[in-house]
Design a protein around this motif. Structure first.
Motif, mmCIF file in Angstrom:
data_model
loop_
_atom_site.group_PDB
_atom_site.id
_atom_site.type_symbol
_atom_site.label_atom_id
_atom_site.label_comp_id
_atom_site.label_asym_id
_atom_site.label_seq_id
_atom_site.Cartn_x
_atom_site.Cartn_y
_atom_site.Cartn_z
ATOM 1 N N GLN A 87 70.604 28.589 40.953
ATOM 2 C CA GLN A 87 70.877 27.083 40.619
ATOM 3 C C GLN A 87 69.083 26.282 40.960
ATOM 4 O O GLN A 87 69.411 24.942 40.535
ATOM 5 N N SER A 88 68.824 26.427 41.463
ATOM 6 C CA SER A 88 67.154 25.676 41.707
ATOM 7 C C SER A 88 66.661 25.612 40.098
ATOM 8 O O SER A 88 66.379 24.214 40.213
ATOM 9 N N ALA A 89 67.101 26.553 38.957
ATOM 10 C CA ALA A 89 66.056 25.965 37.224
ATOM 11 C C ALA A 89 66.790 24.385 37.079
ATOM 12 O O ALA A 89 66.592 23.868 36.679
ATOM 13 N N PHE A 90 68.535 24.253 37.321
ATOM 14 C CA PHE A 90 68.308 23.405 36.919
ATOM 15 C C PHE A 90 68.146 21.734 37.720
ATOM 16 O O PHE A 90 68.167 20.853 37.410
ATOM 17 N N PHE A 91 68.436 21.986 39.021
ATOM 18 C CA PHE A 91 67.339 21.120 39.805
ATOM 19 C C PHE A 91 65.999 20.663 38.913
ATOM 20 O O PHE A 91 65.755 19.594 38.928
ATOM 21 N N GLY A 92 65.422 21.781 38.639
ATOM 22 C CA GLY A 92 63.759 21.265 38.001
ATOM 23 C C GLY A 92 64.474 21.019 36.917
ATOM 24 O O GLY A 92 63.211 19.891 36.368
ATOM 25 N N VAL A 93 65.476 20.802 36.023
ATOM 26 C CA VAL A 93 65.388 20.430 35.071
ATOM 27 C C VAL A 93 65.379 19.007 34.943
ATOM 28 O O VAL A 93 65.054 18.171 33.979
ATOM 29 N N GLY A 94 66.673 18.633 35.646
ATOM 30 C CA GLY A 94 66.804 17.437 36.174
ATOM 31 C C GLY A 94 65.460 16.269 36.357
ATOM 32 O O GLY A 94 65.159 15.203 35.559
ATOM 33 N N ALA A 95 65.053 17.042 37.102
ATOM 34 C CA ALA A 95 63.371 16.392 37.913
ATOM 35 C C ALA A 95 62.132 16.468 36.449
ATOM 36 O O ALA A 95 61.852 15.465 36.634
ATOM 37 N N TYR A 96 62.066 17.451 35.738
ATOM 38 C CA TYR A 96 61.237 17.509 34.684
ATOM 39 C C TYR A 96 61.679 16.644 33.887
ATOM 40 O O TYR A 96 60.889 15.602 33.141
ATOM 41 N N ALA A 97 62.886 16.122 34.207
ATOM 42 C CA ALA A 97 63.486 15.230 32.335
ATOM 43 C C ALA A 97 63.046 14.150 33.220
ATOM 44 O O ALA A 97 62.511 12.963 32.214
ATOM 45 N N CYS A 98 63.065 13.839 34.583
ATOM 46 C CA CYS A 98 62.864 11.800 34.719
ATOM 47 C C CYS A 98 61.613 12.561 34.543
ATOM 48 O O CYS A 98 60.263 11.646 34.038
ATOM 49 N N ALA A 99 60.326 13.191 34.917
ATOM 50 C CA ALA A 99 58.923 12.820 34.838
ATOM 51 C C ALA A 99 58.456 12.821 33.568
ATOM 52 O O ALA A 99 57.454 12.145 33.655
ATOM 53 N N LEU A 100 59.120 13.871 32.480
ATOM 54 C CA LEU A 100 58.482 14.171 31.538
ATOM 55 C C LEU A 100 58.487 12.228 30.657
ATOM 56 O O LEU A 100 57.696 11.674 29.876
ATOM 57 N N VAL A 101 59.917 11.853 30.892
ATOM 58 C CA VAL A 101 60.117 10.884 30.299
ATOM 59 C C VAL A 101 59.456 10.163 30.211
ATOM 60 O O VAL A 101 58.880 9.101 30.320
ATOM 61 N N PHE A 102 59.257 9.471 31.979
ATOM 62 C CA PHE A 102 59.183 8.429 32.747
ATOM 63 C C PHE A 102 56.886 8.557 31.823
ATOM 64 O O PHE A 102 56.356 7.773 32.342
ATOM 65 N N THR A 103 56.128 9.859 32.644
ATOM 66 C CA THR A 103 55.093 10.320 32.676
ATOM 67 C C THR A 103 54.499 9.503 30.797
ATOM 68 O O THR A 103 53.891 8.949 30.415
ATOM 69 N N HIS A 104 54.963 10.137 30.225
ATOM 70 C CA HIS A 104 54.750 10.224 28.463
ATOM 71 C C HIS A 104 55.716 9.349 27.262
ATOM 72 O O HIS A 104 54.896 8.825 26.238
ATOM 73 N N TYR A 105 56.690 8.826 27.424
ATOM 74 C CA TYR A 105 57.390 8.514 26.809
ATOM 75 C C TYR A 105 57.659 6.855 27.286
ATOM 76 O O TYR A 105 57.543 5.695 26.238
ATOM 77 N N GLY A 106 58.374 6.216 27.998
ATOM 78 C CA GLY A 106 58.349 5.348 28.697
ATOM 79 C C GLY A 106 59.436 4.773 29.629
ATOM 80 O O GLY A 106 60.002 5.895 30.013
ATOM 81 N N PHE A 107 59.259 3.543 30.240
ATOM 82 C CA PHE A 107 60.189 3.432 31.456
ATOM 83 C C PHE A 107 61.664 2.183 31.338
ATOM 84 O O PHE A 107 60.640 1.098 31.111
ATOM 85 N N GLY A 108 62.391 2.578 31.992
ATOM 86 C CA GLY A 108 62.625 1.008 32.172
ATOM 87 C C GLY A 108 64.813 1.780 32.281
ATOM 88 O O GLY A 108 64.678 2.885 31.937
ATOM 89 N N PRO A 109 65.881 0.718 32.446
ATOM 90 C CA PRO A 109 67.104 0.994 32.776
ATOM 91 C C PRO A 109 67.262 2.080 31.062
ATOM 92 O O PRO A 109 67.929 2.828 31.277
ATOM 93 N N GLY A 110 67.187 1.997 30.195
ATOM 94 C CA GLY A 110 67.782 2.291 28.833
ATOM 95 C C GLY A 110 67.247 3.821 29.255
ATOM 96 O O GLY A 110 67.486 4.924 28.768
ATOM 97 N N TRP A 111 65.339 3.623 29.162
ATOM 98 C CA TRP A 111 65.266 5.004 29.557
ATOM 99 C C TRP A 111 65.561 6.431 30.086
ATOM 100 O O TRP A 111 65.951 7.409 30.474
ATOM 101 N N ALA A 112 65.634 5.786 31.457
ATOM 102 C CA ALA A 112 66.279 6.034 32.838
ATOM 103 C C ALA A 112 67.610 6.783 32.474
ATOM 104 O O ALA A 112 67.536 8.387 32.808
ATOM 105 N N VAL A 113 68.345 6.032 32.031
ATOM 106 C CA VAL A 113 69.385 6.028 31.659
ATOM 107 C C VAL A 113 69.564 7.679 30.254
ATOM 108 O O VAL A 113 70.265 8.678 30.406
ATOM 109 N N GLY A 114 68.680 7.424 29.669
ATOM 110 C CA GLY A 114 68.906 9.139 28.861
ATOM 111 C C GLY A 114 68.289 9.629 28.938
ATOM 112 O O GLY A 114 68.375 10.722 28.440
ATOM 113 N N ALA A 115 66.690 9.470 30.185
ATOM 114 C CA ALA A 115 66.009 10.391 30.641
ATOM 115 C C ALA A 115 67.468 11.224 31.256
ATOM 116 O O ALA A 115 67.389 12.365 31.912
ATOM 117 N N LEU A 116 68.903 10.474 31.998
ATOM 118 C CA LEU A 116 68.935 11.289 33.491
ATOM 119 C C LEU A 116 70.267 11.817 31.982
ATOM 120 O O LEU A 116 70.365 13.152 32.282
#
Lengths: 614, 278
Positions: A87-116
Motif C-alpha cells: 500500500q505504501s507504493a500508492f502513497f509514494g506514487v501520489g507523493a512523487y506526482a506532486c514533487a515531479l510536477v512541481f519540480t519539473h513542470y510548473g506550479f499553480g492551482p491548475g498544476w496542483a489539480v493536474g498533479a493530484l
C-alpha cells in the motif's frame, strides 16, 4: 404465472415481526455513528491547532495522512482478506506526482489539480494492474501478497533508476508548494482522514461490505454464486490505491520533501503493523493505532531510538500470536459492557416473491449439452468421453459407485478451467475456459457436497449475497427488502429458515444449512441446477420436502436439474432420466426403469468387472 | 566470458545456500519465515564475534549453524507453534520477530557498518583466469549443503518422518510420528542453515543490522518459484540468479536488483506451480 403460495404469506409476517422488534438497525446505526464520529473527528481537527504545540501538530499531519492510507490496508486485509505489503507504493506514487510536477513542470492551482489527478489516476491504474496480476480465479492468497510485496520494491528501484529526474536515492526537495500555516495543513489532513474514514465506515457496513467478508470467508462459493470475485478485488485495490495516492500527494505538498522510502516495502510493513495492533477489520482501531504509534514514535525515537522499534516489534508479535483481532475489539467489548449495550442487531430483512422472469426457458430444447467431456490428472483419466444432454423441465440423476467421477463432472460443468477436453454448452453457449462466475452468468447454479457457507454472515445476508447477480450490491446502504424467486421462499419456509433470517449461519443445524445452500442457489435463478447430494445427512421429512421442491421446480418452472445421489430410492422417486457413470465413463443413460432393469448396472454395483458385461 | 559464466554459477550457488533454510521450513511446515533475513544477519554478526574473539574464521559458519539451531528451537516453541493454522499470520509474526532481532542487534552492536575477517582472501587461478577464492569456497559449500540436505531427506529416519509430514500430516501422526518434534527440528535446521549462510556471505559483504533484508526478498521469491524441492531450487537460483547477473552486467545494476522479484512474479502468474519439478 406464479401464484402466491401460502409459504410466501407465512414468510412475510415473520419478517415484519423482525423489523418491528428492533429499532436499532445497523443501517440507521451506521449512518448515525458515521455522522457522530465525523462530527467528533471534525471538532478534534478544528480544536487541534489551538490545543497542541507546533511540533505535535507537525507530527500529527504526517500521522493523519498515513492513517488515511491505513484505511485502505484495513479494508483490503481486515475485510477482504488480502494481505497487502504494497500500500505504501500508492502513497509514494501520489507523493512523487506532486514533487515531479512541481519540480519539473510548473506550479499553480491548475498544476496542483493536474498533479493530484495524475497521482490519483496513476495510482489507481497501477493498483488495477497489480490487481489484475494478483487476482485471478484459482490464485492463492499468498500470490497476491507476493505481488504486493514486489510492487514497492519495483517502484523504489524505478525511482533509483530515474536519476536526476526523480532525485534517485536522495529524493526531491525544495520544490515550490503552498506555504500555508501548519494549522491549515492540519485541517486539510484532518478533514481528508475524517472523510475517508466515514466513507469507509458506511462502505463496510453496506451490502457490499458484507460481500467483502463473504469473499474473505469463502471465495470459491462466492464465485459459484456469480460474484465476479477478481473484479471486486481489483476495484477495491484501485479505490484504495487512489485514496492512498491522495494522502501521499497531501503529505508531499505539506513537507516539501519526497524520498524513495515513502513508497518502500518497509513503510508497507509498518502499515500492516499499525493495522494489526489497532485491530484489523475495525477501521477505527487501525486509524487510532496509526495516530498513536506514529506520534509516540516521533517523540521517543529521539530519546530511545532503537528501544522504541524493539517494543513495537515485541508488541506486534505478541498481538499476532495472542490477540489476532488486535486491541480494538477488546476495547469495544469493554465499552459495551460499561454502557450495557449488546452488539448491533442484525439487519431485518423482508422477503417477498420476485416477479417471474419474462423470458421463457422453453426456447432452448437442451439447456445443458455435454460433448465428449474428459478430465485427466496426468495419466489418470477421471472422466473420459462423457456425452449427454439434459432437458428443460426434467430431473437427470447421476449415479455411480464412489470414484466414478460424479463430483468431477459437476466441477467440469460449472468451471470452464477444469476439463481437459470436450465441450460444454449452456443454453446453447459454449462455456469455453470461463471461470465459475462466468459460467454462473450463463445460467448454471451449483450446490456443494459439503455445506460450506459463510460462517459470520446471517441467513439474510447469505440470501442477499446470492442475489448479487440479479440485484447487485449497494455500496453505502443495506437492503431492507429482498425479492426471492418462489421456489427459494418455499425452501426457506419448509426448513424454518424464514423465521431465522438474522441468525449467523454457523449456528444453523445441518438440515437448515442444506436448505439455505439450496435456497441460495435457487435465488440466483439458474436455468441449469447442479446439485451434489442435496439430501445427504437429512431426515426423511426434510428429504421429502426437498424432493417435492425439486420436482415442482422442474415441472412448474421448467428448470433443468442435474442431481448426484447415492440414495437410489430417492433417485427413483423424482428422476426423469438417469446417467450411470463408472470409472469416468458413461456406462448408460436411460429412464429410471431401464437403468434399474439393466444387468450392466447391477454388475457394476455388485462389484463385478464391467468389461465382461455385454 | 569465463568470468561472466563463473559469476552466474557462483551467484546462483550463493542464492541457493541463502534460500535453503527458508525452503526447508516452508517445505515441512508450510510456513513462510519472514525472520529469515534477520537470521542471516545473526549469522553475519556471529562471524564477526567469532573472528573478533581471535578464533579461526573457518569456525564462523559452524558456530552460526549451532547458534541458529538452538535459537530456532526456542523460537519455534514460543512464537511459531501457535500459528500453524494461520499461515498469513505466521508471515507477520515472523516479520515482527525479524524486527525484534534487528533491533536487539542494533542495541548490542550499533547500527554502523562493520567487517568480519575472511578465512580466505585474494583469488585462485582457474584455467586462464583468476577468480575470487571465497566465492568459489562458498559455492562448494552450497553444493555440499544441497547434497547434504538431499541425503538427510532421503537417507535418514528424520528425512523419512519429515517427508511423511510433508505429504500427509494427519496420517503421519496416526502412524506414530511426533510431528511436533519434526516441526521443531525443522525450524531449528532452517534457522541454523540461515545463520550459517549469513556467516558464509559475510566476507563478501559488510555486516550491518539490515544486511539480511535484500536477501530475504530474493530468497522468498526463489523458494516460491521453485516449489519445495532441492533440484528445482537449484534450477530457480541458476535461471533467476543468472538473469540477475546478466541484467546487472549489461543493462544496469539498479534493474539487476529487481530482476529476481519481477521474473518470479511473472513466472508464478504464468504457471502457479513455478518451476516445480515434482
Amino acid at each position: 404465472m406464479v401464484e402466491p403460495a401460502p409459504v410466501a404469506r407465512a414468510a412475510r409476517p415473520a419478517a415484519e415481526r423482525a423489523s418491528g422488534a428492533t429499532a436499532r438497525t445497523p443501517v440507521r446505526s451506521a449512518w448515525r455513528s458515521a455522522l457522530v464520529g465525523s462530527a467528533l473527528g471534525l471538532a478534534a481537527v478544528a480544536a487541534g491547532p489551538f490545543l497542541l504545540d507546533t511540533y505535535t501538530t507537525n507530527i500529527l499531519i504526517r500521522a493523519l495522512f498515513l492513517a488515511a492510507l491505513v484505511v485502505g490496508v484495513d479494508i483490503l486485509w481486515g475485510y477482504a482478506g488480502v494481505l497487502t505489503f504494497g500500500q505504501s507504493a500508492f502513497f509514494g506514487v501520489g507523493a512523487y506526482a506532486c514533487a515531479l510536477v512541481f519540480t519539473h513542470y510548473g506550479f499553480g492551482p491548475g498544476w496542483a489539480v493536474g498533479a493530484l489527478a495524475l497521482g490519483v489516476l496513476g495510482a489507481a491504474g497501477v493498483a488495477a494492474l497489480v490487481g489484475w496480476l494478483a487476482f485471478y480465479h484459482g490464485a492463492s492468497p499468498l500470490y497476491a501478497s507476493i505481488i504486493t510485496l514486489a510492487l514497492p520494491i519495483v517502484l523504489v528501484q524505478a525511482i533509483f533508476a530515474g536519476g536526476r529526474f526523480t532525485g534517485s536515492s536522495s529524493g526531491l526537495s525544495a520544490f515550490p508548494t503552498y506555504y500555508w500555516s501548519v494549522g491549515t495543513w492540519f485541517t486539510i489532513a484532518g478533514v481528508y482522514l475524517v472523510a475517508v474514514t466515514a466513507a469507509a465506515w458506511l462502505f463496510v457496513r453496506s451490502d457490499f461490505g458484507r460481500l467483502l467478508v463473504a469473499i474473505r470467508e469463502n471465495e470459491e462459493r462466492c464465485a459459484y454464486l456469480g460474484v465476479p470475485v477478481s473484479g471486486v478485488k481489483i476495484a477495491l485495490m484501485a479505490a484504495s490505491g487512489a485514496v492512498g495516492a491522495g494522502a501521499g500527494f497531501g503529505y508531499a505538498a505539506f513537507t516539501n520533501v519526497v524520498a524513495p522510502e515513502l513508497g518502500g516495502f518497509l513503510l508497507g510493513t509498518e502499515l500492516l503493523i499499525w493495522t494489526a495492533l489497532g485491530g484489523r477489520g475495525t477501521l477505527i482501531g487501525p486509524v487510532l493505532g496509526t495516530l498513536g504509534i506514529d506520534v509516540t514514535a516521533s517523540y521517543l525515537t529521539g530519546a530511545l531510538p532503537f528501544l522504541w522499534s524493539l517494543l513495537i516489534g515485541i508488541a506486534f508479535v505478541a498481538v499476532i500470536v495472542l490477540l489476532p483481532q488486535g486491541v480494538a475489539p477488546v476495547v469495544a467489548s469493554g465499552a459495551r459492557r460499561l454502557l450495557g449495550r449488546g452488539p448491533a442487531a442484525p439487519s431485518p430483512l423482508a422477503l417477498a416473491p420476485a416477479p417471474a422472469r419474462a423470458e421463457t426457458r422453453e426456447g432452448v430444447a437442451a439447456p445443458l449439452k455435454v460433448e465428449n467431456l474428459s478430465r485427466r490428472y496426468g495419466s489418470l483419466k477421471v472422466l473420459d468421453g462423457v456425452s449427454f444432454e439434459a432437458q428443460a423441465g426434467a430431473i437427470l440423476s447421476i449415479v455411480g459407485p464412489n470414484g466414478a467421477g460424479k463430483t468431477t463432472l459437476m466441477r467440469c460443468l460449472s468451471d470452464g478451467g477444469e476439463r481437459t477436453g470436450g465441450r460444454v454448452h449452456v443454453n446453447g453457449v459454449e462455456i469455453g475456459r470461463g471461470a465459475p462466475q462466468t459460467v454462473a452468468a450463463l445460467g448454471v447454479g451449483r450446490s456443494f457436497q459439503n455445506t460450506n457457507l459463510f460462517d459470520t454472515l446471517t441467513v439474510g445476508e447469505c440470501l442477499t449475497l446470492a442475489r448479487y447477480k440479479r440485484d447487485g450490491a449497494r455500496k453505502f446502504a443495506r437492503r431492507l427488502a429482498l425479492d426471492l424467486p418462489q421456489p427459494a421462499l418455499d425452501i426457506l419456509s419448509a426448513t424454518g429458515l424464514s423465521d431465522r433470517l438474522g441468525l449467523e449461519t454457523r449456528h444453523l443445524s445441518h438440515g437448515m444449512k442444506r436448505g439455505l445452500e439450496l435456497a441460495m442457489v435457487l435465488a440466483t435463478e439458474p436455468d441449469v441446477l447442479l446439485l451434489d447430494e442435496p439430501t445427504a445427512g437429512l431426515t426423511k421429512a426434510e428429504r421429502t420436502a426437498i424432493g417435492g421442491v425439486l420436482v415442482d421446480l422442474a415441472r412448474a418452472h421448467g428448470l433443468c436439474t442435474l442431481l448426484i445421489e447415492h440414495d437410489l430410492d430417492f433417485v427413483r422417486e423424482i428422476s426423469d432420466r438417469v446417467v450411470v457413470l463408472h470409472q469416468g465413463e458413461l456406462l448408460m443413460e436411460g429412464t429410471v426403469e431401464e437403468v434399474v432393469a439393466s444387468d450392466l448396472v447391477k454388475a457394476v454395483y455388485a462389484g463385478e468387472r464391467a468389461e465382461t458385461a455385454p | 566470458m569465463t568470468i561472466l559464466a563463473l559469476d552466474i554459477v557462483t551467484t546462483a550457488l550463493i542464492l541457493f545456500v541463502v534460500a535453503a533454510g527458508l525452503m526447508v521450513i516452508l517445505g515441512v511446515m508450510k510456513l513462510i519465515n519472514f525472520a529469515h533475513g534477520a537470521f542471516l544477519t545473526v549469522g553475519g554478526y556471529t562471524a564477526m564475534v567469532v573472528t573478533d574473539a581471535g578464533l579461526s574464521p573457518w569456525l564462523a559458519a559452524p558456530a552460526a549453524l549451532a547458534f541458529g539451531f538452538g535459537a530456532g528451537l526456542l523460537i519455534e516453541r514460543v512464537i511459531v507453534r501457535p500459528l500453524y493454522d494461520r499461515p498469513l499470520d505466521a508471515i507477520l509474526a515472523t516479520w515482527g520477530l525479524g524486527i525484534v532481532i534487528t533491533q536487539l542487534i542494533t542495541l548490542g552492536f550499533g547500527r554502523e557498518v562493520q567487517f568480519a575477517a575472511s578465512p580466505m582472501t585474494g583469488t585462485l587461478p582457474l584455467g586462464d583466469t583468476e577468480y575470487s577464492a571465497w566465492r568459489l569456497v562458498v559455492s562448494g559449500v552450497a553444493l555440499a549443503v544441497g547434497a547434504g540436505l538431499t541425503a538427510l531427506l532421503y537417507l535418514t529416519r528424520f528425512g523419512l518422518n519429515a517427508r511423511a509430514v510433508i505429504m500427509n500430516e494427519p496420517l503421519a501422526r496416526g502412524l506414530g510420528i511426533d510431528s511436533g518434534r519434526v516441526r521443531a527440528t525443522t525450524f531449528g535446521l532452517g534457522a541454523g542453515l540461515a545463520c550459517a549462510a549469513g556467516a558464509l556471505i559475510t566476507p563478501l559483504l559488510s555486516v550491518d543490522p539490515n544486511m539480511g533484508l535484500p536477501w530475504l526478498v530474493n530468497s522468498f521469491m526463489l523458494v516460491l518459484v521453485s516449489g519445495v524441492s532441492i533440484p528445482s531450487l537449484m534450477l530457480a537460483s541458476l535461471l533467476l540468479g543468472g538473469a540477475q547477473v546478466l541484467v546487472s552486467s549489461f543493462v544496469s545494476p539498479i534493474l539487476g536488483g529487481m530482476t529476481i522479484v519481477v521474473l518470479a512474479a511473472a513466472l508464478l502468474r504464468i504457471n502457479p506451480k513455478g518451476l516445480s519439478l515434482g
